[in-house]
Design a protein around this motif. Sequence first.
Motif, short mmCIF file in Angstrom:
data_model
loop_
_atom_site.label_atom_id
_atom_site.label_comp_id
_atom_site.label_asym_id
_atom_site.label_seq_id
_atom_site.Cartn_x
_atom_site.Cartn_y
_atom_site.Cartn_z
N ASN A 361 0.83 -1.20 0.00
CA ASN A 361 0.00 0.00 0.00
C ASN A 361 0.87 1.25 0.00
OD1 ASN A 361 -1.59 2.22 1.78
ND2 ASN A 361 -3.06 0.97 0.65
N LEU A 362 1.90 1.24 0.82
CA LEU A 362 2.83 2.36 0.88
C LEU A 362 3.53 2.57 -0.47
CD1 LEU A 362 4.51 4.47 2.46
CD2 LEU A 362 5.96 2.58 3.26
N GLY A 363 3.97 1.47 -1.07
CA GLY A 363 4.66 1.56 -2.35
C GLY A 363 3.80 2.15 -3.45
N ARG A 364 2.53 1.78 -3.46
CA ARG A 364 1.60 2.32 -4.46
C ARG A 364 1.49 3.84 -4.33
NH1 ARG A 364 -3.13 0.11 -6.48
NH2 ARG A 364 -1.86 -1.73 -6.87
N HIS A 365 1.41 4.33 -3.11
CA HIS A 365 1.31 5.78 -2.90
C HIS A 365 2.59 6.49 -3.32
CE1 HIS A 365 -2.60 5.93 -1.01
NE2 HIS A 365 -2.27 4.99 -0.16
N ILE A 366 3.74 5.89 -3.03
CA ILE A 366 5.01 6.49 -3.46
C ILE A 366 5.04 6.62 -4.98
CG2 ILE A 366 7.51 6.17 -3.59
CD1 ILE A 366 7.34 4.72 -0.87
N GLU A 367 4.70 5.56 -5.68
CA GLU A 367 4.68 5.58 -7.15
C GLU A 367 3.73 6.66 -7.67
OE1 GLU A 367 3.62 1.70 -8.43
OE2 GLU A 367 5.31 0.73 -7.45
N ASN A 368 2.55 6.74 -7.07
CA ASN A 368 1.56 7.73 -7.52
C ASN A 368 2.08 9.15 -7.33
OD1 ASN A 368 -0.22 5.72 -8.24
ND2 ASN A 368 -1.52 5.94 -6.43
N LEU A 369 2.68 9.42 -6.19
CA LEU A 369 3.18 10.77 -5.92
C LEU A 369 4.34 11.12 -6.84
CD1 LEU A 369 2.95 10.65 -2.03
CD2 LEU A 369 1.59 12.10 -3.54
N ALA A 454 -8.80 6.92 -12.14
CA ALA A 454 -9.15 5.54 -11.77
C ALA A 454 -8.06 4.55 -12.16
CB ALA A 454 -10.47 5.16 -12.42
N THR A 455 -7.44 4.74 -13.30
CA THR A 455 -6.45 3.78 -13.76
C THR A 455 -5.05 4.08 -13.24
OG1 THR A 455 -6.18 5.04 -15.82
CG2 THR A 455 -7.73 3.19 -15.84
N ARG A 456 -4.68 5.36 -13.16
CA ARG A 456 -3.31 5.71 -12.76
C ARG A 456 -3.14 5.84 -11.25
NH1 ARG A 456 -0.65 10.31 -16.41
NH2 ARG A 456 1.02 9.82 -14.91
N ASP A 461 -9.13 -1.38 -13.50
CA ASP A 461 -9.15 -1.81 -14.90
C ASP A 461 -10.10 -0.97 -15.74
OD1 ASP A 461 -7.30 -3.73 -14.40
OD2 ASP A 461 -8.70 -5.43 -14.44
N GLU A 462 -11.19 -0.50 -15.11
CA GLU A 462 -12.22 0.19 -15.88
C GLU A 462 -13.05 1.10 -14.98
OE1 GLU A 462 -14.98 -2.61 -17.47
OE2 GLU A 462 -15.19 -3.70 -15.58
N VAL A 463 -13.74 2.04 -15.61
CA VAL A 463 -14.73 2.89 -14.95
C VAL A 463 -16.10 2.49 -15.47
CG1 VAL A 463 -15.58 5.24 -14.62
CG2 VAL A 463 -13.11 4.80 -14.70
N LEU A 464 -17.02 2.19 -14.56
CA LEU A 464 -18.37 1.80 -14.94
C LEU A 464 -19.30 3.00 -14.78
CD1 LEU A 464 -18.53 -1.65 -13.08
CD2 LEU A 464 -17.86 -1.19 -15.46
N ALA A 465 -19.82 3.50 -15.88
CA ALA A 465 -20.73 4.64 -15.86
C ALA A 465 -21.77 4.44 -16.94
CB ALA A 465 -19.98 5.94 -16.09
N ASP A 466 -23.05 4.51 -16.56
CA ASP A 466 -24.09 4.25 -17.55
C ASP A 466 -24.27 5.44 -18.50
OD1 ASP A 466 -25.68 6.13 -16.21
OD2 ASP A 466 -26.70 4.61 -15.01
N HIS A 508 -9.77 -4.25 -10.24
CA HIS A 508 -11.10 -3.83 -9.76
C HIS A 508 -11.69 -2.78 -10.70
CE1 HIS A 508 -9.38 -0.05 -8.06
NE2 HIS A 508 -8.31 -0.82 -7.89
N SER A 509 -12.96 -2.49 -10.51
CA SER A 509 -13.68 -1.48 -11.31
C SER A 509 -14.09 -0.32 -10.41
CB SER A 509 -14.92 -2.08 -11.96
OG SER A 509 -14.57 -3.18 -12.78
N VAL A 510 -14.28 0.84 -11.01
CA VAL A 510 -14.76 2.02 -10.29
C VAL A 510 -16.15 2.37 -10.80
CG1 VAL A 510 -14.39 4.47 -9.80
CG2 VAL A 510 -12.44 2.90 -9.85
N PRO A 511 -17.21 2.03 -10.06
CA PRO A 511 -18.56 2.37 -10.49
C PRO A 511 -18.91 3.81 -10.13
CG PRO A 511 -18.65 1.04 -8.50
CD PRO A 511 -17.20 1.20 -8.84
#
Length: 558
Positions: A361-369, A454-456, A461-466, A508-511
């Motif tokens: 979890n920590l590593g993901r935040h470092i990469e994002n920042l 959502a992806t970066r 994997d995807e955004v779910l929006a109708d 995972h998906s982001v609805p």
Amino acid sequence: MAFKSDIEIARAAKKLPIQKIGERLGIGAEDLVPYGHDKAKVSQRFIESIQDRPNGKLILVTAINPTPAGEGKTTTTVGLGDGLNAIGKKAAICIREASLGPNFGMKGGAAGGGYAQIVPMEDMNLHFTGDFHAITSAHSLLSAMIDNHIYWGNELAIDMRRVVWRRVVDMNDRALRQITAALGGVANGFPRETGYDITVASEVMAILCLSRDLKDLEKRLGDMIVAYRRDHSPVYCRDLKAEGAMTVLLKDAMQPNLVQTLEHNPAFVHGGPFANIAHGCNSVIATTTALKLADYVVTEAGFGADLGAEKFMNIKCRKAGLKPDCVVLVATVRAMKMNGGVAKADLGPENVAAVKKGCANLGRHIENLHGFGVPVVVAINHFSGDSEAEIEAVQSYVSGRGAEAIVSRHWEQGGKGAVNLAMRVAEIADSGRSQFAPLYEDEMPLFEKIRTIATRIYRADEVLADKRIRDQLHAWEDQGYGHLPVCMAKTQYSFSTDPNLRGAPTGHSVPVREVRLSAGAGFVVVICGEIMTMPGLPRHPSAESIRLNEAGQIEGLF
């Protein structure tokens, strides 16, 4: 060894008169509007007089996703500010004000902890200088004027089915999420469905926190969309002639609040949008004022870096022309264990394997920042039960990801416990290494901005929006709002929209459940998953244990 509680430490503090704190920043007593002896507002006149000064260095404090083990982001913000002053730097702190809702719900106070606190703690966690009440009142005035306009003939042809302005209250009250208003007959108006959000989710709150001055505030308030007509054309706050009176109600609230740390260092506490349902940063006017007065400004963004820091970078910095010189990412050994699958009750014994597993979890935040072009320092907020092997596991992991982790003992020792962290942060901030850039350009379509985050950031994997949501985004683009940034409303507990999915999930998906246009604030709110803009109280809220003792002191607040 018995430790004092946070409120015991705060209550024993020897506070200086607020004029003395102002003097440290060069603010004369005539430019402070005192609220008692230990807090004051800084006058708009003084703020305007310092605009030609150069800016100091901006340091953002953020954190991993919050866990029940505790991270201590605000405590680290305060400790780092005290640490910078302890090594001879002229530093100021900027944080948000606390909302009554979570204070009486489950969160407790929001002024730091241990010997790294801002005082007066009780005032800050209750009514403080009345800013939130002013915001609630201004919002409520507009609500009343909308229904009053409809009652007296509806000259603007508002479609009552398309009134998008909801009401607010600064309390967690799930019963108000969806209501029917104006029942009881002709004299009470026209019944319609509406609902309440918590005050910190109000667009008025966002506007106050993003406005540069009163003129900018009034314009932004006027630009808010409150309803639509049958032809889907927008009705603005200015059409109801409400922005002038709202500005009057917000006149004092617009001035930043000055208080102090336990070590008598200056702290601006102003504004309070939540990071999981709003943009999660203190006010632009407080941050920019501090940057003119101090060589280093330590500010924070709410919740984990996937929410608060992302919005700080993509919304606040974009709107205010700010550039962070260094980011401090707060983590604890205990939180790493929880992310590694250890239950809260079992966090005491050494478990290096769980620490290593939880570091994802920590590593993901470092990469994002790093993706924003800013240098990152990890602050290991020290707990007495942390073993050397566990600390070494975190430091080794972080060094393998292009950053460094420094143990900080500010909770126990105050500023002197954060000296090592402060020295390194100042060195990086002075180095000019930051190559800050937002994650996306203004011209990117709204849905692509959502997909980019959502992806970066979330690694979905995807955004779910109708179709309804996509059509609404396209309509706003056609109306000239396509350049706005997006403000994601999502659970703070996970990179995903599932609060129980810890660590660094992928696949995972982001609805997207709903989108709301905040035209005055200047962003599009994207409501994801099951997140609520009006929280509820837990089964046993903190309010049950908050009371006055026989000495008239507040107990149970923190």
